[in-house]
Every structure is written in structure tokens, then in C-alpha cells.
Enzyme design. Structure first.
Site, PDB file in Angstrom:
ATOM      1  N   ASN A 109       0.809  -1.221   0.000  1.00 41.24           N
ATOM      2  CA  ASN A 109       0.000   0.000   0.000  1.00 41.24           C
ATOM      3  C   ASN A 109       0.843   1.271   0.000  1.00 41.24           C
ATOM      4  O   ASN A 109       0.545   2.229  -0.721  1.00 41.24           O
ATOM      5  CB  ASN A 109      -0.964  -0.005   1.197  1.00 41.24           C
ATOM      6  CG  ASN A 109      -1.933  -1.166   1.127  1.00 41.24           C
ATOM      7  OD1 ASN A 109      -1.998  -1.849   0.109  1.00 41.24           O
ATOM      8  ND2 ASN A 109      -2.666  -1.411   2.197  1.00 41.24           N
ATOM      9  N   SER A 276      -7.841  11.700 -47.786  1.00 39.80           N
ATOM     10  CA  SER A 276      -9.061  10.897 -47.739  1.00 39.80           C
ATOM     11  C   SER A 276      -8.860   9.673 -48.624  1.00 39.80           C
ATOM     12  O   SER A 276      -8.194   9.743 -49.658  1.00 39.80           O
ATOM     13  CB  SER A 276     -10.226  11.732 -48.252  1.00 39.80           C
ATOM     14  OG  SER A 276     -11.249  10.902 -48.752  1.00 39.80           O
ATOM     15  N   LYS A 282      -8.870  15.872 -51.022  1.00 45.30           N
ATOM     16  CA  LYS A 282      -8.923  16.242 -49.604  1.00 45.30           C
ATOM     17  C   LYS A 282      -7.567  16.316 -48.919  1.00 45.30           C
ATOM     18  O   LYS A 282      -6.681  15.519 -49.173  1.00 45.30           O
ATOM     19  CB  LYS A 282      -9.794  15.234 -48.826  1.00 45.30           C
ATOM     20  CG  LYS A 282     -11.274  15.304 -49.125  1.00 45.30           C
ATOM     21  CD  LYS A 282     -11.929  16.621 -48.754  1.00 45.30           C
ATOM     22  CE  LYS A 282     -12.057  16.819 -47.264  1.00 45.30           C
ATOM     23  NZ  LYS A 282     -13.010  15.908 -46.647  1.00 45.30           N
ATOM     24  N   GLU A 289      -7.956  17.769 -35.222  1.00 43.08           N
ATOM     25  CA  GLU A 289      -9.219  17.113 -34.848  1.00 43.08           C
ATOM     26  C   GLU A 289      -8.998  16.056 -33.777  1.00 43.08           C
ATOM     27  O   GLU A 289      -9.785  15.917 -32.839  1.00 43.08           O
ATOM     28  CB  GLU A 289      -9.859  16.470 -36.083  1.00 43.08           C
ATOM     29  CG  GLU A 289     -10.361  17.490 -37.095  1.00 43.08           C
ATOM     30  CD  GLU A 289     -10.711  16.833 -38.420  1.00 43.08           C
ATOM     31  OE1 GLU A 289     -11.595  15.969 -38.440  1.00 43.08           O
ATOM     32  OE2 GLU A 289     -10.077  17.167 -39.439  1.00 43.08           O
ATOM     33  N   TYR A 316      -6.661   1.599   2.146  1.00 41.87           N
ATOM     34  CA  TYR A 316      -6.561   1.069   0.789  1.00 41.87           C
ATOM     35  C   TYR A 316      -7.731   0.129   0.483  1.00 41.87           C
ATOM     36  O   TYR A 316      -8.148  -0.670   1.320  1.00 41.87           O
ATOM     37  CB  TYR A 316      -5.230   0.312   0.614  1.00 41.87           C
ATOM     38  CG  TYR A 316      -5.091  -0.290  -0.778  1.00 41.87           C
ATOM     39  CD1 TYR A 316      -4.623   0.470  -1.845  1.00 41.87           C
ATOM     40  CD2 TYR A 316      -5.461  -1.609  -1.023  1.00 41.87           C
ATOM     41  CE1 TYR A 316      -4.527  -0.064  -3.117  1.00 41.87           C
ATOM     42  CE2 TYR A 316      -5.361  -2.153  -2.299  1.00 41.87           C
ATOM     43  CZ  TYR A 316      -4.902  -1.384  -3.343  1.00 41.87           C
ATOM     44  OH  TYR A 316      -4.809  -1.911  -4.606  1.00 41.87           O
ATOM     45  N   LYS A 324      -4.588   3.506 -12.093  1.00 38.77           N
ATOM     46  CA  LYS A 324      -3.467   3.600 -13.029  1.00 38.77           C
ATOM     47  C   LYS A 324      -3.857   3.745 -14.507  1.00 38.77           C
ATOM     48  O   LYS A 324      -3.276   4.601 -15.185  1.00 38.77           O
ATOM     49  CB  LYS A 324      -2.483   2.452 -12.785  1.00 38.77           C
ATOM     50  CG  LYS A 324      -1.585   2.766 -11.573  1.00 38.77           C
ATOM     51  CD  LYS A 324      -0.796   1.611 -11.047  1.00 38.77           C
ATOM     52  CE  LYS A 324      -1.570   0.696 -10.154  1.00 38.77           C
ATOM     53  NZ  LYS A 324      -2.214   1.336  -8.993  1.00 38.77           N
TER      54      LYS A 324
HETATM   55  N1  ARG Z   1      -1.608  -3.642  -7.451  1.00 35.76           N
HETATM   56  C1  ARG Z   1      -2.060  -2.909  -6.333  1.00 35.76           C
HETATM   57  C2  ARG Z   1      -2.517  -1.521  -6.798  1.00 35.76           C
HETATM   58  O1  ARG Z   1      -2.121  -1.120  -7.811  1.00 35.76           O
HETATM   59  C3  ARG Z   1      -0.984  -2.738  -5.314  1.00 35.76           C
HETATM   60  C4  ARG Z   1      -1.446  -2.530  -3.917  1.00 35.76           C
HETATM   61  C5  ARG Z   1      -2.097  -3.763  -3.428  1.00 35.76           C
HETATM   62  N2  ARG Z   1      -2.317  -3.760  -2.033  1.00 35.76           N
HETATM   63  C6  ARG Z   1      -3.119  -4.666  -1.479  1.00 35.76           C
HETATM   64  N3  ARG Z   1      -3.253  -4.599  -0.201  1.00 35.76           N
HETATM   65  N4  ARG Z   1      -3.821  -5.480  -2.173  1.00 35.76           N
HETATM   66  O2  ARG Z   1      -3.286  -0.848  -6.151  1.00 35.76           O
END
Ligand code: ARG
Length: 465
Positions: A109, A276, A282, A289, A316, A324
Site C-alpha cells: 500500500n 481521404s 482532400k 481534430e 486502501y 493507473k
Molecule cells: N496492485 C495494487 C494496486 O495497484 C498494489 C497494492 C495492493 N495492495 C493490497 N493490499 N492489495 O493498487
């Protein structure tokens, strides 16, 4: 067996392995993960949580893994879920039992939080560099076109004449604020969560100050529960990125219009246009765009992450793994869009004559006629009405204001004298705009000078970012 497999009596279902894993996308963080782990190992060694020898072995192993990844020799495995556990597993395979000590006083975490912050800090730096190039190009264009007359619009109707230089410096201001927003965002990104553990810190004798110095963070997250729980810095970044995209998108919209046969103000270079598949004639402004289109993606990313976070209890939750894809997507798209946009405007052909011609027949000097009357003592509202009537007369007789003779002027107001013919010249309409910040040449020169100073200051303060 999984690195966390001890508590389990049987394996997770294959479909769950697949579903749970983030390695397909978080492998992008391999470098940050290893840098963070090296700092962590150094700290454990320094604090005597592990021995000098163990520390050295771990660090050596991590450095070798980094080299191997960069040489394309490593294949990450879905079985080890994410980049953190893949690297830990690679380390254990490489150096044996001692590798199992790396995860002492750490959790994924705080690990993932530090990885994202290290990543984003660098990316903000890259994006700022690209914005700086764009600012430079806008300044160059502005200098070059300080006398290039172009219609200024409101409601996309011709309003008052301005110069292209003035128009460019308006965008300069917007991108300057975007730059400053990014720098400001970085202050909150560059704070260190490592050492927060899973949520409640750790029982070891650790040194987070050392970690901070080692990893070059400004500060340490004060509360470990906060350190692992929040992604507000990601949201802030995507929000600032959305603003950049919004500015680029407006600019692109203008360029798409200007590039059309109807406006015919600019022509995109062949290298920044496409054709085009059916219509041979074109030449389309696809780059502009696409930037406009990608703005939608970035806004979507903002809503994506805001929605992910909105109902999460501390600390968490696995939902946060979904931070991500929108983050990476935003970084990639904003970077490429700023870069390609700068290259596109640098190479486009500017058709000065057409721009100027377009200021001729839109009654763009009507406000100046009203201002002329005011200076001769007529109240503005009355002057507005007089000029409105003149415009109506011109429309009905298919004339422009410049076509009117002094005698015709006088039929609308006795106040008009010979000098009106000078006052309505488009060039004079611009040069007579005296107020601070107006398109008058001297004012735009001032804007360019202050822009130049801003860029110079950025170059001097690069370390600050
Ligand atoms: N792959 C997880 C993420 O991107 C990493 C952290 C995971 N932690 C856990 N306690 N499962 O968030």
C-alpha cells in the site's frame, strides 16, 4: 505458491488471477518500484533492521533486475499479480532467502503510493518542458505577426480587428497558467508515503527522513492512514491535464475553422495533415481534430478516477488499483498532444492577406465610429444608435463603412468631419486601442517581453519543479 499464499487452503481460480492482476499495466512502474525498493533496503540497512551484508545483497539483486528488465530479459507473470510482487519474486529467485527480507516494514500500500508519486513527478516535469516549448513557439509566432491583422470574433461573428500576435499571446496566458498549475500540483505529488506501512505505520526502528532525502521528496506524509488512502494528487493532476486539453481543443477548433476553404486563414503543413481514401482532393486537419477528440478521453479519465474514489472507506481498497489506467492514459495523451500541437502550429502556413481581407466587410470598425462620435461629445448610447443606422444603410446599399463619402456620413450626424475617414482605417482601429492589455502594438510588445521573462525565469528555476 503466491507470496501471500500461507493463509489459503487452495489456489485462487484462474479467472480471478486474471481479473485481479494489474501487471499488464502497472509494469510501467518497474523503475520507480526498484528505486523505491533500493531506498527502502538502504534505510533498513542503515537502521540495522537488516544487516549490512543483507542490505548489499538485496540492493545488488535489485540493480541487476533493473538492468535485465531494461534489456528486455524479464517476462512478468500474471501469477505474481502486480509489479511489486513480480519484482519481489524475481529478487527471491535471484538471491534466495535474504530477498524475503525486503518487504520488512513495508506494505504494497505504501509501495504503490510511492511508485505513483515518483512516476508522476517525472511526468509532470516532462509535460512542463513541452508546455514551455509551446510557450516559446507562441511567442515567436506572436513577434512575427505583431502587425498581422485578423478579425477578432465574438459568437463567431466578426467583432473587432485585432492582430494574430495578440491572439497568440492570449493562448500564451492560458498555457502559462497551465504550466503554473502543473508546478503547483507537483508540490502535492512530491510528498513521501513510504514507511506508512499498510495503514498504521510499522513497529520497526525506521528512518523516514532518510527515505525522503534518498528519494528526493519535499516532505513526508504526516498521517500514514492518509498516505495510503488518498489519490487526490492523481485527481488534481488529471484535472490540470483536462484544463490543458480544453485549451488545446479550443485552439484546435479555431485552426480547423481557419484551415477550411471558407476561412482560408492558414494551411496545415502536409506533414501535419492527412488525406481521404475516397476524395482525392482532400487534405484534412486530422491532427487538430484528434487533439480535440482526445480531450474527451482525458475528461473521461477525470470522471473515472473521481468516481473510483468517491465511496471508498479508508484505507486502501482494491478499487484503487484502477487508478493507473486513467492516470497513464492521461499522461500519454497530454504529452503527445502538447508536443504535436506545438510542431503543427510551428509549420502551418499563415495567409496574412486573407486574414486582413476578412476584416474588410464585417463592419469591424463600427465600434470605432461610435467611439469617434463619443469623443466629439455624443453620448455613447446615442452614438451606438447612429452607427447602427449607418450599418443598416450600408447593408441595404451593399456598401462597407469605408465606402461611405463624408457627405453620406454627415447625413447620419452633423458631428462627422474629414478625420472620420482616417479613424475608420482598420490599422487605426487597432492602434487607437489605448487601454492596458489591448491589441495595440506596444501592448503586445509588452506581453511578449513579460512572456520572455517568464520563460527565462522557468529556465533559471528548473530545480524547483
Ligand atoms: N496492485 C495494487 C494496486 O495497484 C498494489 C497494492 C495492493 N495492495 C493490497 N493490499 N492489495 O493498487
Amino acid at each position: 505458491m503466491k507470496l501471500w499464499g500461507g493463509r489459503f487452503a487452495k489456489d485462487t481460480a484462474a479467472i480471478v488471477d486474471e481479473f485481479n492482476a494489474s501487471i499488464s499495466f502497472d509494469q510501467k512502474l518497474y523503475k520507480q518500484d526498484i528505486i523505491g525498493s533500493i531506498a527502502h533496503a538502504k534505510m533498513l540497512k542503515k537502521c540495522k533492521v537488516i544487516t549490512e551484508e543483507e542490505g548489499k545483497e538485496i540492493i545488488k539483486g535489485l540493480k541487476e533486475i533493473l538492468k535485465d528488465i531494461e534489456a528486455g530479459k524479464v517476462e512478468f507473470q500474471i501469477d505474481y499479480e502486480d509489479i511489486h510482487m513480480n519484482i519481489e519474486k524475481l529478487l527471491i529467485d535471484r538471491i534466495g532467502e535474504v530477498g524475503k527480507k525486503l518487504h520488512t516494514a513495508r506494505s504494497r500500500n505504501d509501495q504503490v503510493a510511492v511508485d505513483i508519486r515518483l512516476y508522476l513527478r517525472d511526468k509532470i516535469d516532462d509535460i512542463c518542458e513541452k508546455i514551455k516549448n509551446l510557450l516559446n513557439t507562441l511567442m515567436v509566432l506572436s513577434k512575427e505577426h505583431i502587425d498581422t491583422i485578423i478579425p477578432g470574433y465574438t459568437h463567431l461573428q466578426r467583432a473587432q480587428p485585432i492582430t494574430l500576435g495578440y491572439h497568440m499571446m492570449a493562448y500564451f496566458q492560458m498555457f502559462k497558467r497551465d504550466y503554473l498549475r502543473m508546478m503547483d500540483c507537483c508540490k502535492r505529488v512530491n510528498i513521501m508515503p513510504l514507511g506508512a506501512g499498510a495503514l498504521a505505520g510499522t513497529t520497526y526502528n525506521t528512518d523516514r527522513e532518510f527515505l525522503k532525502e534518498e528519494l528526493g521528496f519535499f516532505e513526508i506524509c504526516e498521517n500514514s492512514l492518509d498516505a495510503v488512502s488518498d489519490r487526490d494528487f492523481v485527481i488534481e493532476f488529471i484535472s490540470d491535464a483536462s484544463m490543458i486539453m480544453m485549451h488545446l481543443s479550443r485552439f484546435c477548433e479555431e485552426l480547423i475553422l481557419w484551415n477550411s476553404a471558407e476561412f482560408n486563414f492558414v494551411e496545415m503543413d502536409d506533414a501535419y495533415s492527412t488525406g481521404s481514401s475516397i476524395m482525392p482532393q482532400k487534405k484534412n486537419p486530422d491532427v487538430a481534430e484528434l487533439i480535440r477528440g482526445k480531450t474527451g478521453r482525458v475528461y473521461g479519465n477525470l470522471f473515472n478516477i473521481l468516481t473510483i474514489m468517491k465511496g471508498l472507506p479508508l484505507a486502501y481498497n482494491k478499487d484503487m488499483q484502477e487508478d493507473k489506467p486513467p492516470l497513464f492514459d492521461t499522461v500519454e495523451n497530454v504529452s503527445i498532444c502538447v508536443e504535436i500541437f506545438e510542431k503543427m502550429i510551428k509549420t502551418m502556413k499563415i495567409k496574412k492577406e486573407n486574414m486582413k481581407k476578412a476584416t474588410k466587410d464585417g463592419f469591424m470598425n463600427a465600434t470605432d465610429v461610435a467611439d469617434y462620435l463619443v469623443k466629439k461629445g455624443v453620448a455613447f448610447r446615442s452614438a451606438h444608435e447612429v452607427v447602427g443606422k449607418m450599418v443598416l444603410y450600408c447593408v441595404q446599399h451593399n456598401k462597407t463603412i469605408e465606402d461611405l463619402t463624408l457627405e453620406e456620413f454627415k447625413t447620419f450626424s452633423r458631428v462627422f468631419t474629414e478625420d472620420i475617414l482616417e479613424a475608420i482605417k482598420i490599422e487605426n482601429c487597432i492602434s487607437s486601442k489605448k487601454s492596458q492589455g489591448s491589441p495595440k502594438k506596444q501592448n503586445v510588445e509588452k506581453m511578449i517581453l513579460s512572456g520572455k521573462k517568464f520563460i527565462e525565469a522557468l529556465e533559471g528555476n528548473k530545480e524547483m519543479i
